[in-house]
Design a protein around this motif. Structure first.
Motif, PDB file in Angstrom:
ATOM      1  N   LYS A  31       0.788  -1.032   0.122  1.00  0.00           N
ATOM      2  CA  LYS A  31       0.162  -0.633  -0.239  1.00  0.00           C
ATOM      3  C   LYS A  31       0.773   1.985  -0.014  1.00  0.00           C
ATOM      4  N   LYS A  55       2.371   3.602  -4.406  1.00  0.00           N
ATOM      5  CA  LYS A  55       0.733   4.863  -4.913  1.00  0.00           C
ATOM      6  C   LYS A  55       1.334   4.400  -6.525  1.00  0.00           C
ATOM      7  N   THR A  56       1.954   4.159  -7.564  1.00  0.00           N
ATOM      8  CA  THR A  56       2.086   3.895  -8.643  1.00  0.00           C
ATOM      9  C   THR A  56       2.672   2.614  -9.553  1.00  0.00           C
ATOM     10  N   THR A 116       4.793   7.027   1.910  1.00  0.00           N
ATOM     11  CA  THR A 116       3.880   6.095   0.836  1.00  0.00           C
ATOM     12  C   THR A 116       5.098   6.740  -0.401  1.00  0.00           C
ATOM     13  N   HIS A 154       5.995   6.559  -4.640  1.00  0.00           N
ATOM     14  CA  HIS A 154       5.789   7.588  -6.359  1.00  0.00           C
ATOM     15  C   HIS A 154       6.320   6.870  -6.973  1.00  0.00           C
TER      16      HIS A 154
END
Length: 282
Positions: A32, A35-36, A125, A127
């Motif tokens: 999780k 995010k990409t 997070t 990316h």
């Protein structure tokens, strides 16, 4: 929460320790966090790290392939995320201690870094993007008080006539990038402004003083963090704070007792004498 002074020094440390190195592996342990979907983590393997820079409260690990095509790893630490550096990366994918291992980067010389999160909700997070502006949080960033673009006029344009409490505005990343809960308390104490004051009610003189305090507090904190190891940055930050998390302690300016109030679920620390003229906030 990591804020710009500490993230700046982390970026400097990683630049010194990773620039020119090649990515040997990139393992994402908690899916999780990524995010990409494309490019994939495997697309980083074999790429050379060109630099690591700070973007607001995030870091940007810029990599290049053999043809010079860029791929950026944008890491937002959330509230409790951070980096654990290894001169020699362990063979197993386990994180010692309480933090959760979110991802690991292993470099060609055996060194590398872990992205960890010690919080309950695991808000760190990652990316993977060709351009940092492809990350919504980066694209929406406001003026960075530590950038060359920061000046009193631009600050005044951001703050002037905003119907928002000034503490919340200082932490709004779409207005001013890089400030969180701790440094917003420190900035307002230095400027002698109540955290409950609405930005629209500030006088021109107060706005000018707040601009100076914003820049000064962040730049002084950044200078003080130079050379501090990543594992010690959080402790160094908290040790240097004057009012944040100092409830019940004496104000270093006037000696009054540091108070705390909660507004919209967020706590703030302030000095009732320096910042409110002796009026206790409700």
């Amino acid at each position: 929460m990591p804020e710009s002074p500490e993230v700046q020094e982390l970026a400097s440390f990683l630049t010194a320790h990773t620039t020119g190195r090649t990515v040997g592996s990139f393992d994402v342990l908690l899916p999780k966090a990524l995010k990409t979907s494309q490019p994939s983590p495997g697309d980083l393997v074999g790429r050379r790290i060109a630099r690591v820079s700070r973007v607001g409260k995030m870091i940007d690990v810029a990599t290049l392939d053999a043809a010079g095509a860029p791929l950026h790893v944008i890491v937002h630490f959330g509230h409790d995320g951070w980096v654990l550096w290894h001169d020699l990366v362990p063979e197993d994918l386990k994180r010692a201690g309480d933090a959760t291992l979110m991802a690991r980067v292993r470099l060609d010389d055996g060194s590398g870094l872990d992205l960890t999160d010690a919080g309950q909700w695991k808000m760190l997070t990652i990316h993977l993007v060709a351009d940092p502006s492809d990350v919504p949080a980066v694209a929406k960033l406001g003026l960075d008080p530590m950038s060359e673009e920061f000046d009193a006029d631009r600050f005044r344009a951001i703050v002037g006539n905003r119907k928002k409490q000034i503490k919340a505005l200082l932490q709004d990343q779409t207005a001013l990038a890089g400030i969180g809960n701790a440094y917003s308390d420190e900035i307002l104490h230095a400027a002698r402004i109540s955290p409950l004051t609405h930005a629209a009610r500030l006088s021109p003189r107060e706005v000018a003083g707040l601009a100076d305090a914003t820049r000064a507090v962040l730049m002084e904190a950044t200078a003080a963090r130079v050379g501090v190891a990543p594992s010690e940055l959080r402790a160094a930050k908290h040790a240097a704070l004057h009012v944040h998390r100092k409830t019940g302690a004496a104000c270093p300016v006037c000696g009054d007792e540091i108070r705390e109030f909660t507004s919209s679920g967020a706590a703030a620390q302030y000095c009732p004498t320096c910042q409110t003229g002796g009026t206790v906030l409700a």
